[in-house]
Design a protein around this motif. Structure first.
Motif, PDB file in Angstrom:
ATOM      1  N   ARG A  48       0.855  -1.178   0.000  1.00 27.55           N
ATOM      2  CA  ARG A  48       0.000   0.000   0.000  1.00 27.55           C
ATOM      3  C   ARG A  48       0.892   1.228   0.000  1.00 27.55           C
ATOM      4  O   ARG A  48       2.021   1.204   0.482  1.00 27.55           O
ATOM      5  N   ALA A  49       0.384   2.301  -0.569  1.00 26.24           N
ATOM      6  CA  ALA A  49       1.175   3.521  -0.677  1.00 26.24           C
ATOM      7  C   ALA A  49       1.352   4.167   0.699  1.00 26.24           C
ATOM      8  O   ALA A  49       0.535   4.008   1.605  1.00 26.24           O
ATOM      9  N   PHE A  50       2.459   4.888   0.824  1.00 21.22           N
ATOM     10  CA  PHE A  50       2.726   5.700   2.009  1.00 21.22           C
ATOM     11  C   PHE A  50       3.159   7.066   1.506  1.00 21.22           C
ATOM     12  O   PHE A  50       4.193   7.196   0.855  1.00 21.22           O
ATOM     13  N   THR A  51       2.338   8.092   1.792  1.00 18.41           N
ATOM     14  CA  THR A  51       2.644   9.416   1.265  1.00 18.41           C
ATOM     15  C   THR A  51       3.384  10.290   2.271  1.00 18.41           C
ATOM     16  O   THR A  51       3.586  11.477   2.035  1.00 18.41           O
ATOM     17  N   GLY A  52       3.814   9.716   3.374  1.00 21.67           N
ATOM     18  CA  GLY A  52       4.482  10.505   4.407  1.00 21.67           C
ATOM     19  C   GLY A  52       5.808  11.093   3.987  1.00 21.67           C
ATOM     20  O   GLY A  52       6.310  12.032   4.620  1.00 21.67           O
ATOM     21  N   ASP A  53       6.410  10.568   2.917  1.00 17.57           N
ATOM     22  CA  ASP A  53       7.632  11.157   2.348  1.00 17.57           C
ATOM     23  C   ASP A  53       7.652  10.894   0.850  1.00 17.57           C
ATOM     24  O   ASP A  53       8.474  10.180   0.336  1.00 17.57           O
ATOM     25  N   THR A  54       6.717  11.511   0.156  1.00 22.23           N
ATOM     26  CA  THR A  54       6.516  11.212  -1.265  1.00 22.23           C
ATOM     27  C   THR A  54       6.540  12.471  -2.117  1.00 22.23           C
ATOM     28  O   THR A  54       5.886  13.469  -1.792  1.00 22.23           O
ATOM     29  N   LEU A  55       7.284  12.416  -3.217  1.00 19.89           N
ATOM     30  CA  LEU A  55       7.326  13.488  -4.210  1.00 19.89           C
ATOM     31  C   LEU A  55       6.244  13.208  -5.249  1.00 19.89           C
ATOM     32  O   LEU A  55       6.171  12.102  -5.784  1.00 19.89           O
ATOM     33  N   VAL A  56       5.383  14.196  -5.515  1.00 23.77           N
ATOM     34  CA  VAL A  56       4.225  13.989  -6.383  1.00 23.77           C
ATOM     35  C   VAL A  56       4.188  15.042  -7.487  1.00 23.77           C
ATOM     36  O   VAL A  56       4.383  16.234  -7.245  1.00 23.77           O
ATOM     37  N   ARG A  57       3.902  14.588  -8.723  1.00 20.76           N
ATOM     38  CA  ARG A  57       3.674  15.511  -9.839  1.00 20.76           C
ATOM     39  C   ARG A  57       2.263  16.085  -9.691  1.00 20.76           C
ATOM     40  O   ARG A  57       1.288  15.333  -9.594  1.00 20.76           O
ATOM     41  N   THR A  58       2.141  17.392  -9.716  1.00 25.52           N
ATOM     42  CA  THR A  58       0.842  18.023  -9.476  1.00 25.52           C
ATOM     43  C   THR A  58      -0.197  17.583 -10.503  1.00 25.52           C
ATOM     44  O   THR A  58      -1.367  17.358 -10.168  1.00 25.52           O
ATOM     45  N   LYS A  59       0.193  17.419 -11.765  1.00 24.42           N
ATOM     46  CA  LYS A  59      -0.747  16.958 -12.790  1.00 24.42           C
ATOM     47  C   LYS A  59      -1.267  15.556 -12.491  1.00 24.42           C
ATOM     48  O   LYS A  59      -2.354  15.187 -12.929  1.00 24.42           O
ATOM     49  N   GLY A  60      -0.490  14.785 -11.744  1.00 19.91           N
ATOM     50  CA  GLY A  60      -0.893  13.422 -11.433  1.00 19.91           C
ATOM     51  C   GLY A  60      -2.107  13.345 -10.527  1.00 19.91           C
ATOM     52  O   GLY A  60      -2.816  12.333 -10.529  1.00 19.91           O
ATOM     53  N   VAL A  61      -2.357  14.397  -9.752  1.00 16.89           N
ATOM     54  CA  VAL A  61      -3.518  14.397  -8.852  1.00 16.89           C
ATOM     55  C   VAL A  61      -4.588  15.374  -9.329  1.00 16.89           C
ATOM     56  O   VAL A  61      -5.490  15.724  -8.577  1.00 16.89           O
ATOM     57  N   SER A  62      -4.495  15.789 -10.581  1.00 15.25           N
ATOM     58  CA  SER A  62      -5.491  16.710 -11.133  1.00 15.25           C
ATOM     59  C   SER A  62      -6.892  16.112 -11.034  1.00 15.25           C
ATOM     60  O   SER A  62      -7.129  14.971 -11.428  1.00 15.25           O
ATOM     61  N   GLY A  63      -7.823  16.883 -10.486  1.00 11.48           N
ATOM     62  CA  GLY A  63      -9.211  16.457 -10.394  1.00 11.48           C
ATOM     63  C   GLY A  63      -9.538  15.551  -9.231  1.00 11.48           C
ATOM     64  O   GLY A  63     -10.685  15.110  -9.096  1.00 11.48           O
ATOM     65  N   ILE A  64      -8.576  15.263  -8.365  1.00 13.92           N
ATOM     66  CA  ILE A  64      -8.834  14.332  -7.274  1.00 13.92           C
ATOM     67  C   ILE A  64      -9.831  14.905  -6.264  1.00 13.92           C
ATOM     68  O   ILE A  64      -9.791  16.092  -5.938  1.00 13.92           O
ATOM     69  N   ARG A  65     -10.739  14.058  -5.815  1.00 12.73           N
ATOM     70  CA  ARG A  65     -11.679  14.403  -4.751  1.00 12.73           C
ATOM     71  C   ARG A  65     -11.731  13.202  -3.808  1.00 12.73           C
ATOM     72  O   ARG A  65     -12.412  12.225  -4.074  1.00 12.73           O
ATOM     73  N   MET A  66     -11.013  13.306  -2.727  1.00  8.59           N
ATOM     74  CA  MET A  66     -10.888  12.149  -1.843  1.00  8.59           C
ATOM     75  C   MET A  66     -12.078  12.023  -0.896  1.00  8.59           C
ATOM     76  O   MET A  66     -12.533  13.022  -0.337  1.00  8.59           O
ATOM     77  N   PRO A  67     -12.558  10.805  -0.695  1.00  3.17           N
ATOM     78  CA  PRO A  67     -13.598  10.588   0.319  1.00  3.17           C
ATOM     79  C   PRO A  67     -13.000  10.763   1.705  1.00  3.17           C
ATOM     80  O   PRO A  67     -11.788  10.653   1.889  1.00  3.17           O
ATOM     81  N   ASN A  68     -13.839  11.064   2.669  1.00  2.00           N
ATOM     82  CA  ASN A  68     -13.362  11.295   4.037  1.00  2.00           C
ATOM     83  C   ASN A  68     -13.166   9.952   4.736  1.00  2.00           C
ATOM     84  O   ASN A  68     -14.009   9.500   5.511  1.00  2.00           O
ATOM     85  N   ILE A  69     -12.030   9.304   4.453  1.00  2.00           N
ATOM     86  CA  ILE A  69     -11.729   8.000   5.024  1.00  2.00           C
ATOM     87  C   ILE A  69     -10.599   8.136   6.045  1.00  2.00           C
ATOM     88  O   ILE A  69      -9.702   8.951   5.887  1.00  2.00           O
ATOM     89  N   PRO A  70     -10.618   7.335   7.117  1.00  2.00           N
ATOM     90  CA  PRO A  70      -9.624   7.485   8.188  1.00  2.00           C
ATOM     91  C   PRO A  70      -8.273   6.849   7.894  1.00  2.00           C
ATOM     92  O   PRO A  70      -7.282   7.162   8.554  1.00  2.00           O
ATOM     93  N   VAL A  71      -8.211   5.940   6.930  1.00  2.00           N
ATOM     94  CA  VAL A  71      -6.968   5.267   6.528  1.00  2.00           C
ATOM     95  C   VAL A  71      -7.005   5.036   5.023  1.00  2.00           C
ATOM     96  O   VAL A  71      -8.035   5.231   4.385  1.00  2.00           O
ATOM     97  N   TRP A  72      -5.868   4.631   4.446  1.00  2.00           N
ATOM     98  CA  TRP A  72      -5.754   4.300   3.029  1.00  2.00           C
ATOM     99  C   TRP A  72      -5.903   5.516   2.117  1.00  2.00           C
ATOM    100  O   TRP A  72      -6.018   5.359   0.898  1.00  2.00           O
ATOM    101  N   GLU A  73      -5.894   6.718   2.667  1.00  2.00           N
ATOM    102  CA  GLU A  73      -5.946   7.885   1.788  1.00  2.00           C
ATOM    103  C   GLU A  73      -4.708   7.944   0.895  1.00  2.00           C
ATOM    104  O   GLU A  73      -4.762   8.425  -0.235  1.00  2.00           O
ATOM    105  N   ASP A  74      -3.590   7.400   1.411  1.00  2.60           N
ATOM    106  CA  ASP A  74      -2.371   7.335   0.605  1.00  2.60           C
ATOM    107  C   ASP A  74      -2.591   6.475  -0.642  1.00  2.60           C
ATOM    108  O   ASP A  74      -2.180   6.839  -1.747  1.00  2.60           O
ATOM    109  N   GLU A  75      -3.225   5.332  -0.437  1.00  2.10           N
ATOM    110  CA  GLU A  75      -3.475   4.422  -1.559  1.00  2.10           C
ATOM    111  C   GLU A  75      -4.456   5.027  -2.549  1.00  2.10           C
ATOM    112  O   GLU A  75      -4.336   4.832  -3.762  1.00  2.10           O
TER     113      GLU A  75
END
Length: 276
Positions: free
Chosen positions: A142-169
């Motif tokens: 599973r992904a871990f975003t605690g130390d992750t470099l991200v391309r801004t275009k890669g998350v274009s349009g994202i709308r995350m649900p309000n979940i307590p875990v797995w938001e990284d994934e």
């Protein structure tokens, strides 16, 4: 708050073109607490910071969503306030950039924060190596975003649900849906400084199943393997707490998966979280 500095050298194996390496990036810290000077200076010493941003909303998914919407650079980094980046972090993650890469996740270790997790993971890696069975490796992919470099275009349009875990994934799945690769560094470049939160293991199982990353069959297999894994871990590490940690974690994850499996039968809307 901002700071500019030049990046350090790039790793020689998978060297990125200099034109692809960002001169400075926004750094996102999903915390409601203020940042102490020691942490700020640590981040500045590792990353060429454009702006250092913190969140103002509770919950990991909501916090990361809010921070993403405030990004003003082509690339950004998530850096949690309970991690320590090793000196080679920037050179390693930027050295893996190419036009098809949407994110580079720094491989992390619990050695500095929770010896139980570190010892058990080390024992399972040794067991997988000895047996030739990768399935014995303890870490769930599973992904871990605690130390992750991200391309801004890669998350274009994202709308995350309000979940307590797995938001990284969820972020990783979105980056991949946008046509980019999600990479992980081959070597450890970050240390996790806190203890593993077993209270979230049940939620890990439940939401992992909702997102299609865990299955009832797979977790049944992991539970069935526990006695042998725990005995091997004890013999290899001499740490009895590593085995007891694994038992508690796996049983809670299994309980969460079972709960989600039952909820799927009732057509719970949570089961469709992974669909944009």
């Amino acid at each position: 708050m901002s700071n500019k500095q030049t990046s350090s050298g790039r790793v020689s194996t998978s060297r990125a073109n200099d034109s692809q390496i960002p001169a400075s990036i926004d750094v996102l810290v999903p915390t409601l607490k203020g940042l102490n000077n020691e942490f700020i200076e640590h981040v500045r010493s590792r990353i060429p910071v454009h702006c250092l941003l913190t969140s103002s909303v509770p919950g990991p998914a909501r916090a990361r969503q809010q921070l993403i919407e405030r990004v003003d650079t082509e690339w950004f980094a998530f850096v949690d306030d309970d991690v320590m980046l090793r000196p080679e972090w920037w050179a390693t993650v930027t050295g893996m950039i190419d036009p098809n890469v949407g994110a580079v996740e720094g491989l992390w270790s619990y050695t500095a924060g929770d010896r139980r997790v570190s010892d058990y993971t080390r024992a399972m890696a040794r067991l997988a190596e000895s047996s030739g069975r990768e399935s014995w490796t303890d870490r769930i992919d599973r992904a871990f975003t605690g130390d992750t470099l991200v391309r801004t275009k890669g998350v274009s349009g994202i709308r995350m649900p309000n979940i307590p875990v797995w938001e990284d994934e969820y972020i990783r799945m979105w980056v991949q849906r946008n046509g980019y690769k999600w990479l992980r560094t081959p070597n450890v470049v970050c240390d996790h400084l806190r203890k593993y939160n077993l209270r979230l293991a049940y939620e890990t199982g439940k939401y992992g199943y909702y997102l299609g990353r865990l299955s009832l069959k797979g977790q049944l297999r992991r539970v069935a393997q526990l006695p042998f894994k725990v005995l091997f871990s004890l013999a290899y590490t001499r740490n009895i707490y590593a085995g007891s940690f694994a038992v508690e974690k796996e049983l809670k994850i299994f309980k969460g998966v079972l709960h989600a499996y039952v909820q799927r039968r009732s057509c719970s809307p949570l089961y469709h979280l992974s669909r944009p």
